[in-house]
Motif scaffolding. Structure first.
Motif, PDB file in Angstrom:
ATOM      1  N   LYS A   1      -9.159   9.049  -1.852  1.00  0.00           N
ATOM      2  CA  LYS A   1      -8.144  10.065  -2.128  1.00  0.00           C
ATOM      3  C   LYS A   1      -7.288  10.370  -0.910  1.00  0.00           C
ATOM      4  N   HIS A   2      -7.884  10.363   0.288  1.00  0.00           N
ATOM      5  CA  HIS A   2      -7.159  10.717   1.508  1.00  0.00           C
ATOM      6  C   HIS A   2      -6.489   9.510   2.176  1.00  0.00           C
TER       7      HIS A   2
ATOM      8  N   VAL B   1     -17.272   9.428   3.022  1.00  0.00           N
ATOM      9  CA  VAL B   1     -15.967  10.002   3.358  1.00  0.00           C
ATOM     10  C   VAL B   1     -14.866   9.368   2.509  1.00  0.00           C
ATOM     11  N   VAL B   2     -14.952   8.061   2.308  1.00  0.00           N
ATOM     12  CA  VAL B   2     -13.929   7.370   1.505  1.00  0.00           C
ATOM     13  C   VAL B   2     -14.014   7.798   0.047  1.00  0.00           C
TER      14      VAL B   2
ATOM     15  N   TYR C   1       0.830  -1.209   0.000  1.00  0.00           N
ATOM     16  CA  TYR C   1       0.000   0.000   0.000  1.00  0.00           C
ATOM     17  C   TYR C   1       0.866   1.263   0.000  1.00  0.00           C
ATOM     18  N   GLU C   2       1.978   1.235   0.717  1.00  0.00           N
ATOM     19  CA  GLU C   2       2.859   2.402   0.754  1.00  0.00           C
ATOM     20  C   GLU C   2       3.555   2.626  -0.582  1.00  0.00           C
ATOM     21  N   LEU C   3       4.035   1.555  -1.183  1.00  0.00           N
ATOM     22  CA  LEU C   3       4.820   1.682  -2.412  1.00  0.00           C
ATOM     23  C   LEU C   3       3.965   2.045  -3.616  1.00  0.00           C
ATOM     24  N   VAL C   4       2.796   1.430  -3.725  1.00  0.00           N
ATOM     25  CA  VAL C   4       1.978   1.604  -4.926  1.00  0.00           C
ATOM     26  C   VAL C   4       0.992   2.755  -4.779  1.00  0.00           C
ATOM     27  N   PHE C   5       0.334   2.864  -3.618  1.00  0.00           N
ATOM     28  CA  PHE C   5      -0.765   3.814  -3.461  1.00  0.00           C
ATOM     29  C   PHE C   5      -0.415   5.023  -2.591  1.00  0.00           C
ATOM     30  N   GLY C   6       0.780   5.083  -2.047  1.00  0.00           N
ATOM     31  CA  GLY C   6       1.220   6.281  -1.348  1.00  0.00           C
ATOM     32  C   GLY C   6       0.757   6.414   0.081  1.00  0.00           C
ATOM     33  N   PHE C   7       0.464   5.333   0.792  1.00  0.00           N
ATOM     34  CA  PHE C   7       0.114   5.417   2.209  1.00  0.00           C
ATOM     35  C   PHE C   7       1.359   5.801   3.017  1.00  0.00           C
ATOM     36  N   ARG C   8       1.176   6.598   4.053  1.00  0.00           N
ATOM     37  CA  ARG C   8       2.278   7.040   4.896  1.00  0.00           C
ATOM     38  C   ARG C   8       1.874   6.959   6.366  1.00  0.00           C
ATOM     39  N   GLN C   9       2.875   6.814   7.217  1.00  0.00           N
ATOM     40  CA  GLN C   9       2.645   6.811   8.664  1.00  0.00           C
ATOM     41  C   GLN C   9       2.642   8.251   9.176  1.00  0.00           C
ATOM     42  N   PRO C  10       1.855   8.538  10.177  1.00  0.00           N
ATOM     43  CA  PRO C  10       0.881   7.665  10.848  1.00  0.00           C
ATOM     44  C   PRO C  10      -0.358   7.442   9.979  1.00  0.00           C
ATOM     45  N   TYR C  11      -0.791   6.170   9.926  1.00  0.00           N
ATOM     46  CA  TYR C  11      -1.947   5.811   9.097  1.00  0.00           C
ATOM     47  C   TYR C  11      -3.232   6.422   9.688  1.00  0.00           C
ATOM     48  N   GLN C  12      -4.090   6.940   8.810  1.00  0.00           N
ATOM     49  CA  GLN C  12      -5.391   7.484   9.234  1.00  0.00           C
ATOM     50  C   GLN C  12      -6.415   6.348   9.254  1.00  0.00           C
ATOM     51  N   VAL C  13      -6.843   5.967  10.438  1.00  0.00           N
ATOM     52  CA  VAL C  13      -7.769   4.841  10.618  1.00  0.00           C
ATOM     53  C   VAL C  13      -9.138   5.392  11.013  1.00  0.00           C
ATOM     54  N   LEU C  14     -10.134   5.144  10.173  1.00  0.00           N
ATOM     55  CA  LEU C  14     -11.515   5.531  10.473  1.00  0.00           C
ATOM     56  C   LEU C  14     -12.205   4.379  11.202  1.00  0.00           C
ATOM     57  N   VAL C  15     -12.677   4.633  12.403  1.00  0.00           N
ATOM     58  CA  VAL C  15     -13.291   3.606  13.252  1.00  0.00           C
ATOM     59  C   VAL C  15     -14.787   3.877  13.305  1.00  0.00           C
ATOM     60  N   ASP C  16     -15.584   2.826  13.190  1.00  0.00           N
ATOM     61  CA  ASP C  16     -17.037   2.993  13.307  1.00  0.00           C
ATOM     62  C   ASP C  16     -17.502   2.607  14.707  1.00  0.00           C
ATOM     63  N   SER C  17     -18.767   2.768  14.959  1.00  0.00           N
ATOM     64  CA  SER C  17     -19.327   2.488  16.292  1.00  0.00           C
ATOM     65  C   SER C  17     -19.244   1.003  16.634  1.00  0.00           C
ATOM     66  N   GLY C  18     -19.444   0.137  15.646  1.00  0.00           N
ATOM     67  CA  GLY C  18     -19.388  -1.306  15.914  1.00  0.00           C
ATOM     68  C   GLY C  18     -18.013  -1.755  16.370  1.00  0.00           C
ATOM     69  N   MET C  19     -16.941  -1.162  15.836  1.00  0.00           N
ATOM     70  CA  MET C  19     -15.584  -1.522  16.253  1.00  0.00           C
ATOM     71  C   MET C  19     -15.321  -1.088  17.693  1.00  0.00           C
ATOM     72  N   CYS C  20     -15.822   0.067  18.079  1.00  0.00           N
ATOM     73  CA  CYS C  20     -15.646   0.519  19.466  1.00  0.00           C
ATOM     74  C   CYS C  20     -16.351  -0.416  20.449  1.00  0.00           C
ATOM     75  N   MET C  21     -17.553  -0.846  20.091  1.00  0.00           N
ATOM     76  CA  MET C  21     -18.288  -1.756  20.981  1.00  0.00           C
ATOM     77  C   MET C  21     -17.621  -3.125  21.052  1.00  0.00           C
TER      78      MET C  21
END
Length: 272
Positions: free
Chosen positions: A112-113, A106-107, A16-36
């Motif tokens: 893009k982000h 948002v995605v 993902y970093e090499l091809v699509f340009g992801f960088r640290q710190p990774y932006q992680v979108l969390v939903d309500s179900g993951m928190c529960m």
């Protein structure tokens, strides 16, 4: 986490970093179900996400997802407290909508982000697999899992790789031709026969002058010498019988002669 799984996740995030340009710190979108789910399984969500993604993260949540948690009542107050510690992501929704629809908007169509989605909703994950380069994380049996890349992600990766390898026609014309030139035939000189290795050849010995051998005295047989001695000594009688050999007296040594003379002198003195 097992070593084999950690190695696979690290390789996937490297892609993902090499091809699509992801960088640290990774932006992680969390939903309500993951928190529960994190509260139910007693998982440290941020720490576990950093372990799975093999890097530092920036946890984020939208206002629509927090509203969903508020609607659940006081029973889910620990999940609300967890979500309040995350960074707010503006979704530009005046009125709260469904969390899955909010995250999908948002995605967008191309991510893009470069967001990473941590969701327990199977419907949302199925929709986001149609979008390129969207890493998906979920919890299964108290184990956090990073899903493999989707078919759309693999297809886009192949296209980007092919574009990087291809050269435009205009640049191809400017490049020098790499076709091999026709080599002219040149007769190579024949190699001369080489002699042996001088280090492996034995050195020639210098010639020594010829020396004539010394004349050796003629040796007589032992029997002839014995007969000759017997004839000289006269040990053979006229009838041919051997004579008896005379015993020769031994000559006294000087010390014995001196001793005898001293004894004789002492005896003469006594007699006188």
């Amino acid at each position: 986490m097992r070593q084999k799984r950690a190695k696979a996740y690290k390789k996937l995030m490297g892609m993902y970093e090499l091809v699509f340009g992801f960088r640290q710190p990774y932006q992680v979108l969390v939903d309500s179900g993951m928190c529960m789910s994190a509260q139910d399984h007693k998982i440290e969500l941020v720490k576990q996400l950093e372990t799975v993604l093999q890097g530092k993260i920036k946890p984020m949540i939208t206002q629509c997802c927090i509203v969903e948690l508020y609607k659940l009542g006081k029973e889910r107050q620990p999940a609300v407290d967890l979500a309040k510690g995350f960074e707010r992501r503006k979704c530009n929704h005046r009125e709260a909508i469904d969390g899955n629809a909010c995250l999908k908007s948002v995605v967008g169509d191309t991510n893009k982000h470069r967001y990473i989605i941590a969701s327990q909703s199977q419907e949302l994950r199925a929709e986001l697999r149609k979008v390129q380069a969207v890493p998906l994380v979920h919890i299964k049996m108290s184990v956090m899992i990073l899903e493999p890349p989707s078919d759309e992600t693999i297809r886009v990766k192949a296209e980007l790789t092919q574009e990087a390898l291809d050269v435009p026609e205009e640049e191809k014309k400017e490049l020098p031709s790499t076709a091999p030139k026709e080599a002219e035939f040149v007769a190579k000189p024949r190699r001369k026969a080489k002699g042996p290795n001088p280090l492996s050849v034995k050195k020639k010995q210098p010639k020594l002058p010829m020396i004539s051998p010394r004349p050796q005295p003629q040796r007589l047989d032992t029997l002839e010498l014995k007969r000759k001695r017997d004839d000289e000594d006269g040990d053979v009688r006229e009838d041919g019988a051997p004579k008896k050999k005379r015993r020769r007296r031994k000559r006294p040594n000087e010390s014995e002669s001196i001793h005898t003379t001293v004894e004789q002198n002492t005896i003469e003195e006594r007699d006188t």
